[in-house]
Scaffold this motif. Structure first.
Motif, PDB file in Angstrom:
ATOM      1  N   LEU A 132       0.810  -1.648  -0.042  1.00  0.00           N
ATOM      2  CA  LEU A 132      -0.204  -0.278  -0.394  1.00  0.00           C
ATOM      3  C   LEU A 132       0.793   1.162   0.331  1.00  0.00           C
ATOM      4  CD1 LEU A 132      -2.825   0.995   0.029  1.00  0.00           C
ATOM      5  CD2 LEU A 132      -2.405   1.372   2.630  1.00  0.00           C
ATOM      6  N   LEU A 133       1.754   1.119   0.828  1.00  0.00           N
ATOM      7  CA  LEU A 133       2.552   2.459   1.269  1.00  0.00           C
ATOM      8  C   LEU A 133       3.356   2.659  -0.376  1.00  0.00           C
ATOM      9  CD1 LEU A 133       3.873   2.435   4.491  1.00  0.00           C
ATOM     10  CD2 LEU A 133       2.135   3.876   3.469  1.00  0.00           C
ATOM     11  N   ALA A 134       3.920   1.135  -1.111  1.00  0.00           N
ATOM     12  CA  ALA A 134       4.571   1.754  -2.053  1.00  0.00           C
ATOM     13  C   ALA A 134       4.065   2.348  -3.250  1.00  0.00           C
ATOM     14  CB  ALA A 134       5.503   0.357  -2.778  1.00  0.00           C
ATOM     15  N   ASP A 135       2.546   2.011  -3.408  1.00  0.00           N
ATOM     16  CA  ASP A 135       1.433   2.900  -3.997  1.00  0.00           C
ATOM     17  C   ASP A 135       2.008   4.368  -4.710  1.00  0.00           C
ATOM     18  OD1 ASP A 135      -0.397   3.406  -5.917  1.00  0.00           O
ATOM     19  OD2 ASP A 135      -1.854   1.891  -5.412  1.00  0.00           O
ATOM     20  N   ASP A 136       2.306   4.796  -5.438  1.00  0.00           N
ATOM     21  CA  ASP A 136       2.576   6.062  -5.779  1.00  0.00           C
ATOM     22  C   ASP A 136       0.388   7.457  -5.669  1.00  0.00           C
ATOM     23  OD1 ASP A 136       4.735   6.213  -5.348  1.00  0.00           O
ATOM     24  OD2 ASP A 136       5.613   6.419  -7.367  1.00  0.00           O
ATOM     25  N   SER A 137      -0.356   6.064  -5.911  1.00  0.00           N
ATOM     26  CA  SER A 137      -1.344   6.200  -6.552  1.00  0.00           C
ATOM     27  C   SER A 137      -2.066   6.836  -5.340  1.00  0.00           C
ATOM     28  CB  SER A 137      -1.785   5.463  -7.322  1.00  0.00           C
ATOM     29  OG  SER A 137      -2.825   5.056  -6.927  1.00  0.00           O
ATOM     30  N   ILE A 138      -2.111   6.281  -4.083  1.00  0.00           N
ATOM     31  CA  ILE A 138      -2.483   6.850  -2.499  1.00  0.00           C
ATOM     32  C   ILE A 138      -1.628   8.120  -2.270  1.00  0.00           C
ATOM     33  CG2 ILE A 138      -3.213   5.842  -0.065  1.00  0.00           C
ATOM     34  CD1 ILE A 138      -3.921   4.278  -2.610  1.00  0.00           C
ATOM     35  N   ASP A 139      -3.080   8.801  -2.167  1.00  0.00           N
ATOM     36  CA  ASP A 139      -2.920  10.144  -1.642  1.00  0.00           C
ATOM     37  C   ASP A 139      -2.735   9.707   0.406  1.00  0.00           C
ATOM     38  OD1 ASP A 139      -2.179  11.657  -3.796  1.00  0.00           O
ATOM     39  OD2 ASP A 139      -4.708  10.676  -4.195  1.00  0.00           O
ATOM     40  N   VAL A 140      -3.741   9.692   0.722  1.00  0.00           N
ATOM     41  CA  VAL A 140      -3.996   9.183   2.301  1.00  0.00           C
ATOM     42  C   VAL A 140      -4.135   8.023   2.959  1.00  0.00           C
ATOM     43  CG1 VAL A 140      -5.368  10.554   3.843  1.00  0.00           C
ATOM     44  CG2 VAL A 140      -5.143  11.475   1.606  1.00  0.00           C
TER      45      VAL A 140
END
Length: 347
Positions: free
Chosen positions: A60-68
């Motif tokens: 999840l944290l490696a996913d650049d699309s996640i903002d929050v």
């Protein structure tokens, strides 16, 4: 200024993730809940089949699309997951308690400032119907100057629950860290930090491993605050008793939003958060006894403010320092109970 929704990832899909956050994120156009880290994929897809379930926080944290990132885990994981999310460049919302210690809170606050990211705690009870009503009464001067404020969050659960982290002797488990942040945060919002903290924290149920009772006294120069929670209160409807120089206010019944959410009713329904008349509080003044209609509760402003802070640079309502002070009161309460003495509040 952003115009597109913020992509959200949830870590955990238990009570908090499933019934508090997911429904509000689903109906709020400022957010898009895209990914959830959980072993319970069936629960996620029952709620919304379009949400992707992933197996690891690292992914999840490696996913650049996640903002929050919303951290909805057992309390002992709040700090390491929030720290990792900030280091990955994400904005972070942490379920209460913000952290288990003030040292952890200070580290997260400093890291968020360094990374120029928003970090806050989910202090949703600021938007409970009863608390909004109390705030209005105090702001209007209806009660005059507050002399004594008493807040309760009691339940009747005589059997120690099996299979839940909240009942196991571990960091951040127990009633103080589970319910204390609600009551303490409300007191700090209304009255600021106290001069002194005195507390009794104990186990009252047979077989209990962690605290299931607390009585916290927060003393100010001109008022006293009493905050209580127990899992052994059969008649547990009492919520607030407030005495002021012009009158008293007594309120029974818990805000209905949680029960409504558990019925799978989304928070964009009509008359959301409106309490039944039998839960309205009673005001006592020289004019006599009067029933005060409870203002509707609604947790939506919390989420709107998160968006505004991230997308528009506006000030957070639940500031991380507020959350840090709540943890500090809990630390002092633990020390007070352990030592049997009153503790001075020091930052």
């Amino acid at each position: 200024m952003m115009s597109t929704p913020l992509n959200v990832g949830l870590i955990g899909f238990g009570l908090s993730g499933r019934y508090f956050h997911a429904p509000f994120l689903k109906v709020n156009p400022h957010f898009k809940l895209t990914k959830v880290v959980t072993r319970n994929a069936a629960s996620v897809h029952e709620f919304d089949p379009s949400i992707e379930v992933i197996s690891s926080t690292e992914a999840l944290l490696a996913d650049d699309s996640i903002d929050v990132v919303f951290v909805c885990t057992p309390n002992d994981l709040h700090f390491p997951y929030a720290k990792a999310a900030l280091e990955a460049g994400k904005h972070v919302v942490i379920e209460k308690p913000f952290t288990n210690t003030t040292a952890e809170a200070d580290e997260l606050i400093a890291l968020a400032e360094q990374k120029k990211r928003v970090v806050t705690a989910y202090q949703n009870r600021r938007w409970d119907a009863d608390f909004l009503t109390i705030q209005k009464l105090l702001n209007d001067g209806t009660l005059g100057d507050v002399i004594e404020f008493e807040g309760h969050f009691d339940r009747f659960r005589p059997e120690v629950a099996q299979g839940t982290w909240k009942e196991v002797a571990a960091a951040g488990a127990g009633t103080l860290y589970n319910l204390g942040p609600h009551l303490i945060d409300q007191a700090l919002v209304l009255f600021g930090t106290p001069q002194k903290v005195t507390a009794t924290i104990k186990i009252v149920r047979s077989g209990g491993e962690t605290d299931d009772y607390f009585d916290i006294r927060m003393d100010y120069a001109d008022k006293s605050i009493i905050l209580k929670a127990s899992l052994m209160v059969f008649e547990n409807n009492l919520r607030y008793v407030i005495h002021g120089t012009k009158g008293s206010f007594i309120k029974y019944g818990l805000d209905i939003q949680e029960d409504t959410l558990r019925k799978n009713i989304l928070p964009n329904t009509e008359n959301w958060g409106e309490e039944p008349e039998n839960q309205w509080g009673t005001l006592y003044t020289e004019a006599g006894k009067a029933t005060i209609k409870t203002l509707p509760g609604h947790y939506t402003p919390f989420y709107d403010n998160i968006y505004e802070a991230i997308a528009e640079g506006k000030e957070l309502i639940v500031k991380p320092q507020h959350a840090r002070n709540t943890t500090r009161v809990m630390e002092l309460a633990i020390e007070s109970s352990r030592l049997g003495k009153t503790m001075a509040f020091e930052g």
